[in-house]
Write a protein that holds these residues in place. Sequence first.
Motif, PDB file in Angstrom:
ATOM      1  N   LEU A   1       3.870  -4.456   3.667  1.00 42.49           N
ATOM      2  CA  LEU A   1       3.789  -5.681   2.974  1.00 42.49           C
ATOM      3  C   LEU A   1       3.960  -5.590   1.740  1.00 42.49           C
ATOM      4  O   LEU A   1       4.993  -6.332   1.178  1.00 42.49           O
ATOM      5  N   VAL A   2       3.376  -4.905   0.848  1.00 38.42           N
ATOM      6  CA  VAL A   2       3.014  -4.969  -0.598  1.00 38.42           C
ATOM      7  C   VAL A   2       4.672  -4.323  -0.936  1.00 38.42           C
ATOM      8  O   VAL A   2       5.300  -4.987  -1.865  1.00 38.42           O
ATOM      9  N   ALA A   3       5.264  -3.455  -0.365  1.00 35.14           N
ATOM     10  CA  ALA A   3       6.463  -2.461  -0.713  1.00 35.14           C
ATOM     11  C   ALA A   3       7.594  -3.716  -0.309  1.00 35.14           C
ATOM     12  O   ALA A   3       8.354  -3.903  -1.330  1.00 35.14           O
ATOM     13  N   ALA A   4       7.423  -4.312   0.784  1.00 40.48           N
ATOM     14  CA  ALA A   4       8.480  -5.256   0.880  1.00 40.48           C
ATOM     15  C   ALA A   4       8.649  -6.577  -0.112  1.00 40.48           C
ATOM     16  O   ALA A   4       9.487  -7.269  -0.178  1.00 40.48           O
ATOM     17  N   LEU A   5       7.435  -6.634  -0.615  1.00 38.70           N
ATOM     18  CA  LEU A   5       7.201  -7.828  -1.560  1.00 38.70           C
ATOM     19  C   LEU A   5       7.743  -7.448  -2.999  1.00 38.70           C
ATOM     20  O   LEU A   5       7.717  -8.043  -4.093  1.00 38.70           O
ATOM     21  N   GLY A   6       8.059  -5.952  -2.930  1.00 39.39           N
ATOM     22  CA  GLY A   6       8.408  -5.370  -4.394  1.00 39.39           C
ATOM     23  C   GLY A   6       7.613  -4.987  -5.086  1.00 39.39           C
ATOM     24  O   GLY A   6       7.878  -4.525  -6.222  1.00 39.39           O
ATOM     25  N   LEU A   7       6.248  -4.724  -4.752  1.00 42.59           N
ATOM     26  CA  LEU A   7       5.154  -4.211  -5.663  1.00 42.59           C
ATOM     27  C   LEU A   7       5.218  -2.908  -5.659  1.00 42.59           C
ATOM     28  O   LEU A   7       5.496  -2.324  -4.652  1.00 42.59           O
ATOM     29  N   ASP A   8       5.055  -2.089  -6.845  1.00 45.39           N
ATOM     30  CA  ASP A   8       4.665  -0.847  -6.635  1.00 45.39           C
ATOM     31  C   ASP A   8       3.504   0.010  -6.982  1.00 45.39           C
ATOM     32  O   ASP A   8       3.330   0.961  -7.113  1.00 45.39           O
ATOM     33  N   VAL A   9       2.483  -1.266  -7.526  1.00 47.24           N
ATOM     34  CA  VAL A   9       1.224  -0.748  -7.551  1.00 47.24           C
ATOM     35  C   VAL A   9       0.324  -1.937  -6.930  1.00 47.24           C
ATOM     36  O   VAL A   9       0.773  -2.632  -6.684  1.00 47.24           O
ATOM     37  N   LEU A  10      -0.923  -1.136  -6.823  1.00 46.46           N
ATOM     38  CA  LEU A  10      -2.063  -2.088  -6.033  1.00 46.46           C
ATOM     39  C   LEU A  10      -3.346  -2.054  -7.073  1.00 46.46           C
ATOM     40  O   LEU A  10      -3.553  -1.069  -7.284  1.00 46.46           O
ATOM     41  N   PRO A  11      -3.889  -3.073  -7.206  1.00 47.05           N
ATOM     42  CA  PRO A  11      -5.379  -3.047  -7.830  1.00 47.05           C
ATOM     43  C   PRO A  11      -6.222  -2.608  -7.087  1.00 47.05           C
ATOM     44  O   PRO A  11      -6.629  -3.397  -5.751  1.00 47.05           O
ATOM     45  N   VAL A  12      -6.967  -1.580  -7.007  1.00 49.96           N
ATOM     46  CA  VAL A  12      -7.979  -1.033  -6.188  1.00 49.96           C
ATOM     47  C   VAL A  12      -9.094  -0.366  -6.834  1.00 49.96           C
ATOM     48  O   VAL A  12      -9.034  -0.197  -7.944  1.00 49.96           O
ATOM     49  N   VAL A  13     -10.194  -0.393  -5.991  1.00 50.75           N
ATOM     50  CA  VAL A  13     -11.497   0.454  -6.394  1.00 50.75           C
ATOM     51  C   VAL A  13     -11.103   1.922  -6.469  1.00 50.75           C
ATOM     52  O   VAL A  13     -10.599   2.257  -5.315  1.00 50.75           O
ATOM     53  N   PRO A  14     -10.952   2.815  -7.272  1.00 47.77           N
ATOM     54  CA  PRO A  14     -10.709   3.939  -7.432  1.00 47.77           C
ATOM     55  C   PRO A  14     -11.628   5.019  -6.577  1.00 47.77           C
ATOM     56  O   PRO A  14     -12.826   4.444  -6.506  1.00 47.77           O
ATOM     57  N   ARG A  15     -11.169   6.124  -6.196  1.00 51.12           N
ATOM     58  CA  ARG A  15     -11.896   6.815  -5.630  1.00 51.12           C
ATOM     59  C   ARG A  15     -12.803   7.643  -6.536  1.00 51.12           C
ATOM     60  O   ARG A  15     -12.387   7.895  -7.677  1.00 51.12           O
TER      61      ARG A  15
END
Length: 401
Positions: free
Chosen positions: A161-175
């Motif tokens: 979904l996010v790739a389809a929306l053209g986003l290339d990064v996501l805000p995440v809690v890192p490992r």
Amino acid sequence: MRSVTEHQRVVAELIQRRPAVSADLADALALVLAEDVTAPLSLPVFDNSAMDGYAVRAEDTAAATPDNPVVLPVTEDIPAGRTDQLQLRPGTSHRIMTGAPVPAGATAIVPVEATDGGVTTVQIRQHSEAGKHIRHAGEDVTSGATVLRTGQQVTPAALGLVAALGLDVLPVVPRQRVLVISTGSELVSPGIPLQPGQIYESNSTMLAAAVRDAGADVVATPTAGDDVAQFSAVLDRYAGESDLIITSGGVSAGAYEVVKDAFGRDGDQGVQFVKVAMQPGMPQGVGRVAGTPIVTLPGNPVSALVSFEVFIRPALRAAMGLPDPHRPLRTAVLTEAVTSPRGKRQFRRAVLDAEANQVTSYGPPASHHLRWLASANALLDIPEDVVDVPAGSEVRVWDLR
Ligand code: AMP
Ligand code: MG
């Protein structure tokens, strides 16, 4: 002696969530979103064809039947990816492929199956209604909508979904980045011939796998001999890039206990050594080295992995915001009697049946019997005050599957 619950609490408090980061999509799978995701555009992005066929004005096909097809000139060919903006004139058609932009003026797509497939003129054998086989802009997602929520775990579909929306990064809690140090002068890496008195080093392989299985990253898996200078050198080299240090070995009551010797046995150097009322895994340590959390596990492989399961895995997963930090707890019927030491919470390796109704203790309780752990799928969790558990009792089980 400290209770298991109390030590779990101390370890959980020590391991803190890292600040959110923007992760590349390729690195974001299974992480947890640190913010809501808002759609920067609509999906579909533009009106496009749901079929291979012909873009038409619906009313131009009104008279079409299998016996009396309507014949229209084909004035454009629109494969998917054509970027110029086309206008369909009344009384004409454009050949169009699935996913291609519907030309302005067209109100329906006639599937190729309802035509003769012509390229200069087309025979249309079936009338179309307005809107038929058109995927309208925004019918899936409207620009500005919240499509994913904070705390959601990133799945393959979410990434799609996010790739389809053209986003290339996501805000995440890192490992969490975990350094796994093995200690012991008797240890040799697998693949090297053993000298008398030596054994193969297995905890780092096992604990690193457990760290990854918990969803965290492994910084490195060095081994230090029972030598404080060597152990300290390993810490100096890696601790700065780690969020958590796990050691195994060197915390028992004997001499040459390198982890205890390195931090001082009385806890004045930031690491506290305690006895936890459990079997296996009684000698434990916890604290900070130059600010970095450290949990020191006993060296016996079963003790090390059971301790990881009980103390570190849930804390690591909680710090990464994962929705299910704890193993599922089941109640099952014990098939054969077992005994447990008074005053200690015992974690026995066990095999749970497919329906999680019955559980069988698997192998001896001793902490060096790794073979049984390797084929177990559960841990029996026997309370401190229980000494005899008869066959047929209902017991508490951690489901490791
Ligand atoms: P320790 O806690 O250092 O006294 O170690 C307890 C037992 O576990 C000893 O028999 C060690 O040889 C064994 N052991 C400790 N560390 C490891 C390791 N990394 N791999 C395999 N066995 C180990
Ligand atoms: Mg040792």
